[in-house]
Design a protein around this motif. Structure first.
Motif, PDB file in Angstrom:
ATOM      1  N   UNK A   1     -49.476  93.538 -54.683  1.00 27.79           N
ATOM      2  CA  UNK A   1     -48.244  93.384 -55.914  1.00 27.79           C
ATOM      3  C   UNK A   1     -48.141  92.627 -57.245  1.00 27.79           C
ATOM      4  N   UNK A   2     -47.862  91.529 -57.176  1.00 30.77           N
ATOM      5  CA  UNK A   2     -47.412  91.402 -58.697  1.00 30.77           C
ATOM      6  C   UNK A   2     -48.832  91.398 -58.936  1.00 30.77           C
TER       7      UNK A   2
ATOM      8  N   UNK B   1     -41.215  93.638 -57.451  1.00 32.38           N
ATOM      9  CA  UNK B   1     -41.903  92.757 -58.481  1.00 32.38           C
ATOM     10  C   UNK B   1     -41.792  93.814 -59.515  1.00 32.38           C
ATOM     11  N   UNK B   2     -41.307  93.198 -60.439  1.00 29.96           N
ATOM     12  CA  UNK B   2     -41.091  93.469 -61.688  1.00 29.96           C
ATOM     13  C   UNK B   2     -41.648  92.729 -63.142  1.00 29.96           C
ATOM     14  N   UNK B   3     -42.135  94.034 -63.836  1.00 27.80           N
ATOM     15  CA  UNK B   3     -42.927  93.357 -65.486  1.00 27.80           C
ATOM     16  C   UNK B   3     -42.347  93.434 -66.311  1.00 27.80           C
ATOM     17  N   UNK B   4     -42.124  93.111 -67.924  1.00 23.11           N
ATOM     18  CA  UNK B   4     -41.459  94.001 -68.833  1.00 23.11           C
ATOM     19  C   UNK B   4     -43.221  93.316 -70.351  1.00 23.11           C
TER      20      UNK B   4
ATOM     21  N   UNK C   1     -42.430  89.028 -61.672  1.00 20.24           N
ATOM     22  CA  UNK C   1     -41.672  87.902 -61.350  1.00 20.24           C
ATOM     23  C   UNK C   1     -41.199  88.802 -60.196  1.00 20.24           C
ATOM     24  N   UNK C   2     -41.191  88.111 -59.210  1.00 22.51           N
ATOM     25  CA  UNK C   2     -40.353  88.302 -57.723  1.00 22.51           C
ATOM     26  C   UNK C   2     -38.799  88.355 -57.740  1.00 22.51           C
ATOM     27  N   UNK C   3     -38.041  90.108 -57.247  1.00 22.43           N
ATOM     28  CA  UNK C   3     -36.345  90.163 -57.979  1.00 22.43           C
ATOM     29  C   UNK C   3     -35.752  90.013 -56.652  1.00 22.43           C
TER      30      UNK C   3
END
Length: 146
Positions: free
Chosen positions: A40-41, A129-132, A138-140
């Motif tokens: 996922x990441x 996981x989130x990226x901008x 990064x894992x939330x």
């Protein structure tokens, strides 16, 4: 004598094959959850890069509805990738034919957020996981969530 040696060779080869099989099975059973979660990441970062490249070429970011399934539907099983219109516009698809996660992009004029979720151990507790534009994936959720 040669007959006995030949039988011993077959026996030794059989034992080696069984040991290798058991070792691989143990490895995949023990590391499977985190290895699957690691998908996922990696994909979130690849989608992030696709967004940056798309913006460079076409002067806009692209939103993408969740694919290949609704984030609430993720479980311990991989599913075939089926992109949505946004992912097709980005020309992005994962390297693997099947994925454990669900991916989406929320784009605005000045940036975007890529989200990936999975539940590779099937306990109904999702790893998110989130990226901008400014940050890689990064894992939330806590590290022990798969």
């Amino acid at each position: 004598m040669t007959e006995l040696l030949e039988k011993n060779k077959v026996y030794v080869i059989g034992v080696v094959v069984v040991v290798l099989f058991l070792g691989l099975a143990t490895f995949f059973a023990g590391a499977g959850g985190s290895a699957r979660r690691d998908e996922v990441p990696m994909n979130v970062d690849l989608i992030r890069l696709a967004e940056i490249e798309y913006k460079s070429a076409f002067e806009e970011y692209v939103s993408a509805d969740p694919a290949p399934r609704d984030p609430l539907a993720v479980d311990a099983k991989a599913v075939p990738w089926e992109g949505t219109r946004g992912f097709d516009k980005l020309s992005w698809k994962p390297e693997a034919a099947q994925v454990y996660g669900s991916y989406a992009v929320n784009a605005k004029a000045d940036g975007f957020t890529v989200v990936g979720v999975c539940d590779t151990d099937g306990d109904q507790s999702q790893a998110r996981f989130q990226a901008t534009l400014g940050e890689e994936a990064k894992m939330l959720t806590p590290e022990n969530v798969y």
